[in-house]
Design an enzyme around this catalytic site. Structure first.
Site, PDB file in Angstrom:
ATOM      1  NE  ARG A 157      -6.861 -10.298 -15.384  1.00  0.00           N
ATOM      2  CZ  ARG A 157      -7.633  -9.078 -15.527  1.00  0.00           C
ATOM      3  NH1 ARG A 157      -7.340  -8.311 -16.468  1.00  0.00           N
ATOM      4  NH2 ARG A 157      -8.927  -9.263 -14.818  1.00  0.00           N
ATOM      5  CG  ASP A 162     -10.640  -5.925  -8.475  1.00  0.00           C
ATOM      6  OD1 ASP A 162     -11.463  -4.836  -8.155  1.00  0.00           O
ATOM      7  OD2 ASP A 162      -9.853  -6.056  -9.486  1.00  0.00           O
ATOM      8  N   GLY A 199     -14.291  -1.461 -18.321  1.00  0.00           N
ATOM      9  CA  GLY A 199     -15.585  -1.342 -19.028  1.00  0.00           C
ATOM     10  C   GLY A 199     -15.731   0.218 -19.262  1.00  0.00           C
ATOM     11  CE  LYS A 237      12.134 -12.447  24.890  1.00  0.00           C
ATOM     12  NZ  LYS A 237      12.086 -13.951  25.008  1.00  0.00           N
ATOM     13  CE1 TYR A 252      18.123 -10.754  24.171  1.00  0.00           C
ATOM     14  CE2 TYR A 252      19.114 -12.003  25.890  1.00  0.00           C
ATOM     15  CZ  TYR A 252      18.058 -11.863  25.058  1.00  0.00           C
ATOM     16  OH  TYR A 252      16.874 -12.283  25.169  1.00  0.00           O
ATOM     17  CE1 TYR A 288      15.351 -21.859  26.424  1.00  0.00           C
ATOM     18  CE2 TYR A 288      16.971 -21.698  25.002  1.00  0.00           C
ATOM     19  CZ  TYR A 288      15.863 -22.513  25.543  1.00  0.00           C
ATOM     20  OH  TYR A 288      15.366 -23.379  24.779  1.00  0.00           O
ATOM     21  NE  ARG A 318      37.442  -8.618  38.200  1.00  0.00           N
ATOM     22  CZ  ARG A 318      37.108  -7.155  38.409  1.00  0.00           C
ATOM     23  NH1 ARG A 318      36.212  -6.670  37.751  1.00  0.00           N
ATOM     24  NH2 ARG A 318      37.890  -6.530  39.091  1.00  0.00           N
TER      25      ARG A 318
HETATM   26  C1  UD1 Z   1     -14.918  -5.361 -13.897  1.00  0.00           C
HETATM   27  C2  UD1 Z   1     -15.965  -4.859 -14.795  1.00  0.00           C
HETATM   28  C3  UD1 Z   1     -15.545  -3.456 -15.559  1.00  0.00           C
HETATM   29  C4  UD1 Z   1     -14.825  -2.599 -14.690  1.00  0.00           C
HETATM   30  C5  UD1 Z   1     -13.768  -3.155 -13.758  1.00  0.00           C
HETATM   31  C6  UD1 Z   1     -13.073  -2.079 -12.939  1.00  0.00           C
HETATM   32  C7  UD1 Z   1     -17.490  -6.561 -14.817  1.00  0.00           C
HETATM   33  C8  UD1 Z   1     -18.187  -7.652 -15.912  1.00  0.00           C
HETATM   34  N1  UD1 Z   1     -16.916  -5.790 -15.298  1.00  0.00           N
HETATM   35  O1  UD1 Z   1     -13.857  -6.053 -14.691  1.00  0.00           O
HETATM   36  O2  UD1 Z   1     -16.561  -2.877 -16.199  1.00  0.00           O
HETATM   37  O3  UD1 Z   1     -14.249  -1.567 -15.463  1.00  0.00           O
HETATM   38  O4  UD1 Z   1     -14.162  -4.282 -12.964  1.00  0.00           O
HETATM   39  O5  UD1 Z   1     -12.919  -2.451 -11.673  1.00  0.00           O
HETATM   40  O6  UD1 Z   1     -17.849  -6.418 -13.831  1.00  0.00           O
HETATM   41  N2  UD1 Z   1     -15.539 -11.582  -8.940  1.00  0.00           N
HETATM   42  C9  UD1 Z   1     -16.270 -12.584  -8.399  1.00  0.00           C
HETATM   43  N3  UD1 Z   1     -16.625 -13.475  -9.017  1.00  0.00           N
HETATM   44  C10 UD1 Z   1     -16.543 -13.661 -10.053  1.00  0.00           C
HETATM   45  C11 UD1 Z   1     -15.890 -12.838 -10.723  1.00  0.00           C
HETATM   46  C12 UD1 Z   1     -15.212 -11.622 -10.042  1.00  0.00           C
HETATM   47  O7  UD1 Z   1     -16.477 -12.371  -7.019  1.00  0.00           O
HETATM   48  O8  UD1 Z   1     -17.079 -14.773 -10.583  1.00  0.00           O
HETATM   49  C13 UD1 Z   1     -14.983 -10.512  -8.063  1.00  0.00           C
HETATM   50  C14 UD1 Z   1     -13.315 -10.398  -8.070  1.00  0.00           C
HETATM   51  O9  UD1 Z   1     -12.777 -11.075  -7.030  1.00  0.00           O
HETATM   52  C15 UD1 Z   1     -13.131  -8.833  -8.230  1.00  0.00           C
HETATM   53  C16 UD1 Z   1     -14.308  -8.461  -8.732  1.00  0.00           C
HETATM   54  O10 UD1 Z   1     -15.336  -9.344  -8.688  1.00  0.00           O
HETATM   55  O11 UD1 Z   1     -13.012  -8.178  -7.033  1.00  0.00           O
HETATM   56  C17 UD1 Z   1     -14.056  -7.791 -10.292  1.00  0.00           C
HETATM   57  O12 UD1 Z   1     -13.860  -8.920 -11.026  1.00  0.00           O
HETATM   58  P1  UD1 Z   1     -12.734  -8.654 -12.153  1.00  0.00           P
HETATM   59  O13 UD1 Z   1     -12.476  -9.962 -12.741  1.00  0.00           O
HETATM   60  O14 UD1 Z   1     -11.495  -7.989 -11.558  1.00  0.00           O
HETATM   61  O15 UD1 Z   1     -13.371  -7.836 -13.044  1.00  0.00           O
HETATM   62  P2  UD1 Z   1     -12.798  -6.969 -14.336  1.00  0.00           P
HETATM   63  O16 UD1 Z   1     -12.498  -7.688 -15.387  1.00  0.00           O
HETATM   64  O17 UD1 Z   1     -11.666  -6.045 -13.587  1.00  0.00           O
HETATM   65 CA    CA Z   2     -10.713  -5.910 -11.901  1.00  0.00          CA
END
Ligand code: UD1
Ligand code: CA
Length: 453
Positions: A17, A103, A137, A346, A361, A382, A435
């Site tokens: 996204r 994230d 979630g 600089k 400068y 320079y 000069r």
């Molecule tokens: C997830 C949670 C959700 C929560 C939300 C809040 C799950 C299934 N859901 O959803 O309940 O409310 O975070 O922050 O966990 N990532 C991987 N590998 C993958 C997929 C994701 O490393 O295969 C990492 C992503 O880079 C990210 C983190 O896991 O940093 C969460 O993934 P993201 O896709 O953002 O989960 P959400 O759908 O937000």
């Molecule tokens: Ca997320």
């Protein structure tokens, strides 16, 4: 912090996204990549070295984390549950793991500590009560207030969708039971992914899994650019509030941008549209802005910088810059130096009480104390191939519009006449004039007039 807790950061996702080439974890806010904020929070909580799951753009993420975390690869992003499985394959010996989504840039070390301290036999999870729960979630609690289950947004029925208590994305779980639970997770959900939250729900069915409530602000996840901007604004606000708490006056917090890495002393005043970035440190009683950007710069006390840009620069106490000064990397001044309108420097060292007030400068030079650099002075550093160095000793006076052709040295209390182009060294206490001598042609205008008539 108790022993035997290994942090695991999930950062393999592409962040579809975000609509970006860059992996989501590396999108920057408040001066550092999103992942950097999560690592800083784990650090602040006093936890041991994290294990970071990387995948999309993993080389870049690996390069960024460097020695701050161990890395494990998840080549295909099959879901958060699969990411944790990859971590469990390499994690070794530990009683607990603390899983954090990569994230969550607003999460603090304090909150992570609270999560650890409140754990039940099956661990704990971070929740928050938010205005708009869409995308998160939802949390369903047991009668005793522990976790019953987590229902992903896309799998909610209408009643469940209305729940405003959400799963933030940070969990402390016992390793051995988690290994068994995660092996049982399937992909029967709206996205066909391996959901980590299903393993958490499974653990909660076996015993008490505590729900710890975080401030809503800390739950902000970044899934798209709109959320990135919201998180940036919240982080910026947090940094400005930190400074104000420590005794800094901020005239307009909404237009003041301060990185988490910046330090500012008491009684310093920040005017609107000030940007303090990177490893910038400012002393006490300074006046900064309006319209000023300081990047990786160190200022002493009582400095004044207005409408200016300073990069990798050091200013001694009581030094003033601007309006419209540009100091580039390697500029270092002593105390009470005065740098004025349209001055660029600089790689220059400037001694105490020297004045460079207008239109100059100066590049690759060492300038002594109490030197006066006249308006329009240029150090010609320079030659088209290489940079050369100029030295100006204490008390020298450079007249307006002089060119100092490097390499050249101006002696102690030496004078350079205005308009000179200096190509040879000037001895101590000498006056250099380089000069054309002025010639006045008497009656020239009258003679031209009579020619033209
Ligand atoms: C997830 C949670 C959700 C929560 C939300 C809040 C799950 C299934 N859901 O959803 O309940 O409310 O975070 O922050 O966990 N990532 C991987 N590998 C993958 C997929 C994701 O490393 O295969 C990492 C992503 O880079 C990210 C983190 O896991 O940093 C969460 O993934 P993201 O896709 O953002 O989960 P959400 O759908 O937000
Ligand atoms: Ca997320």
């Amino acid at each position: 912090m108790p022993e035997g807790i290994r942090p695991v950061v999930l950062a393999a996702g592409k962040g579809t996204r975000m609509r970006s080439e860059l992996p989501k974890a590396l999108h920057r806010l408040a001066g550092r990549p999103m992942l950097g904020h999560v690592l800083a929070a784990l650090d602040a909580a006093g936890l041991e070295k994290p294990l970071c799951v990387v995948g999309y753009g993993g080389e870049l993420v690996e390069e960024y984390v460097g020695a701050r975390a161990d890395v494990v690869w998840q080549k295909e992003q099959l879901g958060t549950g699969d990411a944790v499985r990859k971590a469990l394959e390499v994690i070794g010996d530990t009683a607990w793991i603390l899983v954090v989504n990569g994230d969550l840039p607003l999460l603090t070390g304090e909150t992570l500590k609270a999560l650890v301290e409140a754990r039940g036999p099956q661990g704990s999870l971070l929740a928050a009560e938010v205005e708009d729960p869409s995308g998160y979630g939802r949390i369903e609690r047991t009668g005793e207030g522990g976790l019953r289950r987590i229902i992903e947004d896309r799998d909610c029925n209408e009643d469940e969708r209305a729940i405003r208590e959400v799963n933030v994305g940070a969990y402390l779980l016992p390793l051995q039971p988690l290994r068994e639970a995660i092996a049982r997770v399937g992909t029967q959900n709206a996205q066909g992914e391996i959901y980590f939250v299903d393993a958490v729900t499974d653990l909660a069915a076996q015993g008490r899994l505590a729900v710890v409530t975080a401030a809503a602000a800390e739950s902000a996840q970044v899934n798209d650019r709109r959320e990135l901007a919201l998180a940036e604004a919240a982080l910026r606000r947090r940094q400005v509030e930190r400074l104000m708490r420590d005794g800094v006056t901020v005239l307009d917090p909404d237009t003041t941008y301060v990185d988490a890495t910046v330090e500012v002393g008491r009684d310093t005043v920040l005017h609107p549209f000030t940007f303090l970035e990177g490893e910038t440190r400012i002393g006490e009683g300074c006046e900064i802005g309006p319209q000023t950007r300081l990047l990786d710069s160190v200022l002493g006390d009582a400095c004044k910088v207005t409408f200016s840009v300073l990069e990798e620069t050091e200013l001694g106490d009581g030094t003033s810059c601007g309006p419209f000064t540009h100091l580039r990397p390697g500029t270092r001044t002593g105390k009470q130096v005065s740098i004025g309108n349209f001055v660029e420097m600089k790689g220059v060292e400037v001694g105490d009480q020297t004045k460079v007030r207008h239109h100059s400068y100066l590049g690759n030079a060492a300038i002594g104390r109490r030197v006066n650099i006249g308006a329009g002075t240029v150090i010609v550093n320079y030659d088209g191939r290489r940079k050369h160095f100029t030295r100006i000793a204490d008390g020298a006076f450079i007249g307006c519009n002089a060119n100092l052709v490097s390499p050249v040295e101006i002696g102690r209390e030496g004078y350079v006449a205005a308009g000179s182009t200096i190509t040879q060294n000037v001895p101590d206490e000498a006056l250099a004039v380089a000069r054309e001598r002025q010639r006045n042609i008497e009656g020239w205008v009258a003679r031209r007039r009579s020619r033209e008539e």
